[in-house]
Design a protein around this motif. Structure first.
Motif: not given
Length: 147
Positions: A126-147
């Motif tokens: 998770q990379d931030g607070e939950e938010f509503l998009e089009d009435g549906i709860p979403h969470i921003p997420m991130v995957l860090s990759l090593s080269k």
């Protein structure tokens, strides 16, 4: 099962139709969420799907860095057979493609909150607070990759 990655102009008419039928049937009809599901981002996205014979079984799209997020983005993740493992196979293939073919150092997405564990199991956080998009709860997420 075959993992396929194509730009929209490389897809067959049947692949395009399967993609839109899957996306609209779940994201619009099933979730009762009227929004512009088919958008301009499809034109330049990488469309990643699992095919069994001529039938698309799972789908997602990858957006170049800077299109939707500061990082490479993944969205529209869907499978015709939920909880079958197809989504995990598809997501792993997309992560590998983004890392190896696009040079991604991180991948960002906005997950429907109920799917959080699905993405966490592939290393997203998770990379931030939950938010509503089009009435549906979403969470921003991130995957860090090593080269």
């Amino acid at each position: 099962m075959e993992l396929v990655v194509k730009k929209l102009n490389e897809m067959t008419p049947d692949e395009i139709l399967d993609m839109y039928i899957m996306r609209v049937s779940v994201f619009i009809v099933e979730q009762q969420c009227p929004y512009q599901e088919v958008d301009e981002l499809d034109r330049n996205a990488y469309h990643v799907f699992l095919k069994e014979g001529n039938k698309t079984k799972a789908y997602l799209r990858i957006l170049e860095k800077g299109v939707a997020f500061d990082e490479v983005g993944i969205g529209r993740v869907i499978s015709t057979e939920r909880r079958s493992g197809l989504g995990r196979i598809l997501l792993r293939g997309a992560i590998d493609f983004a890392k190896n073919q696009m040079g991604a150092t991180a991948i960002k997405l906005e997950a429907q909150s109920y799917a959080r564990k699905f993405y966490e199991d592939s290393g997203f956080r998770q990379d931030g607070e939950e938010f509503l998009e089009d009435g549906i709860p979403h969470i921003p997420m991130v995957l860090s990759l090593s080269k």
